[in-house]
Design an enzyme around this catalytic site. Structure first.
Site, short mmCIF file in Angstrom:
data_model
loop_
_atom_site.label_atom_id
_atom_site.label_comp_id
_atom_site.label_asym_id
_atom_site.label_seq_id
_atom_site.Cartn_x
_atom_site.Cartn_y
_atom_site.Cartn_z
CD GLU A 115 34.86 36.62 36.55
OE1 GLU A 115 34.59 37.13 35.46
OE2 GLU A 115 34.32 36.97 37.63
CD GLU A 141 36.79 39.83 40.25
OE1 GLU A 141 35.76 40.27 39.69
OE2 GLU A 141 37.79 39.44 39.63
#
Ligand code: BG6
Length: 469
Positions: free
Chosen positions: A165, A369
């Site tokens: 991320e 995720e």
């Protein structure tokens, strides 16, 4: 599109689950581990720090045996940089490497494919103190660190993720950094961003030169952005944010260039980074093998008003500010529900997101995720009835199957998280796991592992290779 028949999940589909080192391991100063920026977190407002987390460091064998019982084909975890190189660069900590060596072996004995994130929000503190990603030496430190991992684990680990991320670290730095007093300016953040692009590209090339059959990709948080209405101005705003938030990162990983719209935006705002000689050639030369996609929620936006109020906290969460003056404004989506923690739930949005990623980049995708954070409760008979999580995954898995049927080359799905762990900034009460960890925010109890109802449900999904989804 309605289909007569949905495609089956491929036989070797990587049904898995995810965690990250600082959120699950604990043992923050054990066996020579150095500190990371996450270790600066103090327990404030009743929210725990990361010192013990789920104590996975001491209980990894029990945890892997639960993964095997669950039937997991893959486990996506991160390596703590400061556990293996305590100061981020220089001396290596053999005890730290040994921990991951044991973990990887334990996974392989149980036929679980390791998917390793090289860096997940936990920059070694020493590197941070020396300027973090603003300092070009951090690029070299990251390359040396990755080289060490490839040398030690490349014979057994074939799937690698460069940086978790990166786009969240740039767009919402206060959500992941405990040191919110001196957040970098936007200009500096985009310089850090550029330096991370160079670092990830170098490590991608290194992976290919060092690991036979090694596959490597990024793991940004990606989502389709919806316009609040069919007003053409709202469509442009949605396009603005989707490019800035998502495509900048994947365009760089796949096409090796700045997204032209975003580059223009960076220049317009005065955020453009300095590009050093040779950087773009390195970035261009790196070949991404697959894309990790962290997906939680879509966002809806409307045209900016440029009135000083385009940027607002997300659903009261001051850590996550949405909107940018003159670029886009965050909007409500009346069609979607929220979790108890005010995160949007949008399973169909996951299909849309996967389709957009696939049609832009045409690469294999692993959902690295996706999950539901909630305050799960342990009943007096020692069970956790998380039917809401089962419902959440039933819908999301179904949409993944639809995406697969649409033609998305989806090769794996690793929900967040395998077991309960510490949330980035909302503590231990926000649980995501299939396995309940018996501890509270500030009472460690026995840290006993308890299978939630969702564990048994996911076990049967994997057993049937998603046939009933
Ligand atoms: C992702 C991160 O942003 O979302 C994880 O990669 C994080 O580290 C997860 O835990 C869920 O977010 P949160 O804030 O609820 O922990």
């Amino acid at each position: 599109m309605y289909y007569k028949k949905l495609k089956e999940f491929p036989k070797d589909f990587l049904w898995g689950a995810s965690t990250s080192a600082y959120q699950v391991e604990g043992a923050y100063q054990t066996d020579g581990k150095g500190l990371s920026v996450q270790d600066l977190h103090k327990s404030v407002n009743g929210i725990t720090d990361f010192k013990v987390a789920s104590d996975h460091y001491h209980r990894y064998k029990e945890d892997v045996s639960l993964m095997a019982k669950l039937g997991m084909k893959a486990y996506r975890f991160s390596i703590s940089w400061s556990r293996v190189i305590p100061e981020g660069t220089g001396a290596v900590n053999e005890a730290g490497l040994k921990f991951y060596d044991n973990l990887i072996n334990e996974l392989l004995v149980n036929n679980i494919e390791p998917i390793v994130t090289i860096y997940h929000f936990d920059l070694p503190l020493k590197l941070h103190e020396n300027g973090g990603w603003s300092n070009r030496q951090t690029i070299d430190a990251y390359v040396d660190y990755a080289k060490l991992l490839f040398e030690r684990f490349g014979d057994r680990v074939k799937y690698w993720l460069t940086i978790n991320e990166q786009n969240v670290m740039i767009n919402h730095p206060n959500a992941v950094y405990p040191i919110d007093s001196d957040l970098p300016s936007k200009k500096e953040l985009y310089q850090q961003n550029h330096n991370m692009f160079v670092a990830a590209a170098k490590v991608t090339n290194l992976c290919h030169s060092m690991i036979k059959d090694g596959k490597i990709g990024p793991a940004p948080n990606i989502t389709a952005i919806y316009p609040a209405s069919s007003k053409p101005e709202d469509i442009v705003a949605a396009d603005n944010w989707e490019n800035i938030r998502c495509w900048l990162y994947l365009d760089m990983a796949v096409y090796g260039r700045y997204n032209p719209f975003v580059w223009n935006y960076l220049e317009e705002k005065g955020y453009e980074p300095t590009i050093y000689s040779g950087d773009m050639e390195i970035i261009k030369s790196a070949q991404t093998d697959f894309l990790g996609v962290n997906y939680y929620a879509t966002a809806t936006v409307s045209a900016a008003k440029n009135d000083g109020n385009d940027c607002q906290p997300r659903h009261g969460d001051q850590q996550v500010m949405l909107g940018e003056e003159g670029v886009y404004r965050s909007a409500e989506n009346p069609n979607l529900e929220l979790t108890k923690f005010n995160w949007i739930i949008d399973s169909v949005g996951m299909r849309t997101t996967l389709r957009r990623v696939s049609s832009r980049y045409d690469l294999p995708i692993i959902i690295t995720e996706n999950g539901l954070g909630s305050e799960d409760k342990l009943t007096i008979d020692g069970k956790v009835h998380d039917d809401y999580r089962i419902e959440y995954f039933e819908k999301h898995f179904h949409q993944a199957r639809l995406a697969l049927t649409d033609g998305v080359n989806l090769i794996g799905y690793c929900p967040w998280s395998f077991e309960d762990l510490v949330s980035t900034h909302q503590g231990y009460k926000k649980r995501y796991g299939f396995v309940y960890i018996n501890r509270l925010e500030n009472d460690l109890k026995e840290l006993e592992r308890i299978k939630k109802d969702s564990f048994y449900w996911y076990q049967s999904v994997i057993h049937n290779n998603g046939a009933n989804i």
